[in-house]
Write a protein that holds these residues in place. Sequence first.
Motif, short mmCIF file in Angstrom:
data_model
loop_
_atom_site.label_atom_id
_atom_site.label_comp_id
_atom_site.label_asym_id
_atom_site.label_seq_id
_atom_site.Cartn_x
_atom_site.Cartn_y
_atom_site.Cartn_z
N LEU A 234 0.86 -1.18 0.00
CA LEU A 234 0.00 0.00 0.00
C LEU A 234 0.90 1.23 0.00
CD1 LEU A 234 -2.38 -1.25 2.85
CD2 LEU A 234 -2.69 -1.52 0.40
N ASP B 112 -5.69 5.55 6.73
CA ASP B 112 -6.44 4.57 5.92
C ASP B 112 -5.52 3.44 5.48
OD1 ASP B 112 -8.52 6.34 6.00
OD2 ASP B 112 -8.40 6.93 3.88
N MET B 113 -4.33 3.82 5.05
CA MET B 113 -3.38 2.83 4.52
C MET B 113 -3.04 1.79 5.59
SD MET B 113 0.45 3.59 2.99
CE MET B 113 1.14 4.50 4.37
N GLU C 70 -10.22 -2.72 -3.61
CA GLU C 70 -9.33 -2.47 -4.75
C GLU C 70 -8.14 -3.43 -4.70
OE1 GLU C 70 -7.85 1.54 -5.24
OE2 GLU C 70 -6.67 0.93 -6.98
N HIS C 71 -7.59 -3.61 -3.52
CA HIS C 71 -6.46 -4.54 -3.38
C HIS C 71 -6.85 -5.93 -3.88
CE1 HIS C 71 -4.37 -7.74 -1.13
NE2 HIS C 71 -3.31 -7.03 -1.42
N ILE D 54 -10.22 0.50 -0.14
CA ILE D 54 -8.84 0.05 -0.34
C ILE D 54 -8.78 -1.48 -0.38
CG2 ILE D 54 -6.52 -0.03 0.68
CD1 ILE D 54 -6.98 2.78 1.76
N VAL E 212 -1.81 -0.89 -4.11
CA VAL E 212 -2.89 0.10 -4.00
C VAL E 212 -2.30 1.45 -3.64
CG1 VAL E 212 -5.01 0.73 -2.80
CG2 VAL E 212 -4.51 -1.67 -3.23
N ALA F 26 -3.04 4.68 -1.81
CA ALA F 26 -3.99 5.24 -0.85
C ALA F 26 -3.81 6.76 -0.80
CB ALA F 26 -3.75 4.63 0.52
N ALA G 290 -6.07 -0.39 6.57
CA ALA G 290 -6.32 -1.41 5.53
C ALA G 290 -5.28 -2.52 5.65
CB ALA G 290 -6.27 -0.76 4.15
N ARG H 60 -13.70 4.30 3.36
CA ARG H 60 -12.44 4.45 2.60
C ARG H 60 -11.56 3.21 2.75
NH1 ARG H 60 -12.29 9.44 5.00
NH2 ARG H 60 -10.52 8.70 6.21
#
Length: 710
Positions: free
Chosen positions: A244, A289-290, A454-455, A451, A282, A284, A293, A447
């Motif tokens: 990420l 958030d990163m 999407e990952h 992530i 991903v 971010a 996730a 959010r």
Amino acid sequence: MPRVDVDRILHPRSVAVFGASDSKDKFGGRIMHFLVHHGFAGEIYPINPRRSDVAGHKAYPSIAAAPAPPDVAILAVPADALVTSVTEAAEAGVGCCVIISTGFAEAGDEGRARQSALVDVAGRTGTRLVGPNCMGLIVPHHHLALCSSVVLDTDRLRDGAIGLVSQSGALMVSIFDRAAEDGIGFRHCVSLGNQVDLEICDFVEYMVEDPGTEAICVYVEGLLDGERFRRCAAAARRAGKPLLIIKTGRTAAGVVSARSHTASLAGSFEVFAAVGREEGAVIARDPDDMVRAAHFLVRHRRPRRGGVGILSSSGGAAGIACDRVSELGVPLAKLSPATRTQLEELLLPPQAMNPIDLGGRKKPEDVEIAGETARLLFDDPDVAYGLVILTSMPFFARRTKMIGEAAQAADKPVMMTLTPGAAANAPRQALRDLRQFYFDRSEDAFRVLAILSEHDALRAAPAAAPARPPDLPAAGALGALSAGSLTEAEVKRLLAAYGVKVAREATAPTPEAAGEAAARVGFPVVLKAISRDIVHKSDVGAVRLGLASSDAVATAAREMAAALASEAPETRLEGFSVQETVAGEAEIIVGARRDPQFGPVVLVGLGGIAVEILKDVALAPAPVSSARARDLLDSLAAAPLLHGARGRPPLDLDAVVDAVVRVSWLAADLGARLVDLEVNPLIVRRAGQGAVAVDGRGTLTDSHTEEHST
Ligand code: ADP
Ligand code: MG
């Protein structure tokens, strides 16, 4: 030869602290204090000529006086004394110097000179350098704090399976501290600062190999070696470790030419993001958030497929969640008939579906229903992610705990949010007791969910090298091409050689010859002035459409020449192009550019005059496969229009995909000669009727031109 490797730097047997003191007001004092306080078990050598001991450890007047050269020395000495200190450390045999001091390349000419002196010392002696202008390292599983930040003023360093590599030191410690508050720990955190020696990729490569690191988070401003970073990302994917990334510096740096739309739309950030996506990483936007996730990805490493199952104590909150997840592109799970039947025993029928409103209980007084409902929802085969939003409800803490237990038992990520303020304090405590992570704001959960999804989607797509279409000319067959800007006809010749369909055209040196040529092309024709000095022909009246006779063409050409001569006298007119009029349904842009870090990229989007305003484009590293080209097209906001929405005819997207693939190979084959190349527009007809390039623009360079990294 380097004396130590990254593993030894993160797990030193001995550490020297330059400028060590007992005063927590000083860098060296805080570093010493945290190093001892967090229980580093190796040797500690305080270096201070004025002290016999520091924090209970025998001090040495110089590094040369220490009993043995330490694996790592940390230096927070003033910039003007630093080169001397590093030289002494290197000559004493120190494995790696972690340099906190500032005042180097980030601080003007004098700083740059100091920085190059550091590079010389490292090169000459083999000592490794981290920094300068960094915040050092935090390695919780090794009880190692080599950092002066106040965030270390805690009882213990929270250990975990996430690796963090950050160019920024201040951001690293802030991320570390916030995560600790969330109950999330790290295996190691490294800040790199100016990256004079060891750089981001050295640590990412290490963490990809390190069995104890299960996810990698990176904050990067500028890369030293784009290709190496791309290889790191590919290796992380092969190792099954989530990568990420937060990337700043969304500037136009690296864009050599602004002569095309592609150059301004495919800036360095967009290219970085496209390369990251290509390798399953991903990008971010927010550091917290990163890390959150990463926390979920580490807990649930199994690949997932499916949608989100939503559970809320409020119909309103469930509604907001539905809207937001669909905006973020995460599908809602379709519950199986079995799940629905079981839910209907607990809930009133309208609530027994995704999203679930816990308010609709058949027996409102039954406290247990909360946990059973959650379990049924999380166990549904189409639910890949749970999203729980709790407003408030009777028996709030008890029910929250039951849902938390169901979340803990689920083998998939469940994002729980407690939206009230103080009223949710007891439920929050219940979740902390379970060690179940929770959010305070539903937007934060959305959010993170985006992530994760999407990952999972990126990692599900196979990483396959595109195959060269068999009818392309051999990669080396392009031959000699002159540097500089190309005319439309020159670009179209390259396109045609690569099998892209181009508008039929004739070129003519004079207005009269243009009139005669038009009769051979077939009316109505399009007339354009040919000049490599013109960037956007329509802007200067150099395109005339719908000309229906030779006379009309000759007259238009004379007017064009006269207008250019009076309004843009420096324009060198090379003649006229007379083209067939291509009818179609949509105008698409297909562009390519060579990025100084990552090499060729291809771009596709809604073309015509709106391209720079709407910015509805997608890009990928070139060359691309047909499948990737189709993904790019499908990702456009305009995709439904191309597929034939609202009564419009479906367009020939196969032909667009084919053109994108061919342009991407042309870009790759041009290699270092490519600056940029663009078809705008490619006119697309209805399905089965093809697509035709009617305009081309390109700039090439001498392939020996020096390239600068950004
Ligand atoms: P520029 O982009 O330099 O202004 P173009 O060659 O793209 O010039 O022409 C401008 C517009 O004219 C195009 O976007 C397209 O709408 C139209 N056009 C140009 N050539 C043709 C053609 N051969 N057939 C149909 N339309 C054309
Ligand atoms: Mg154009």
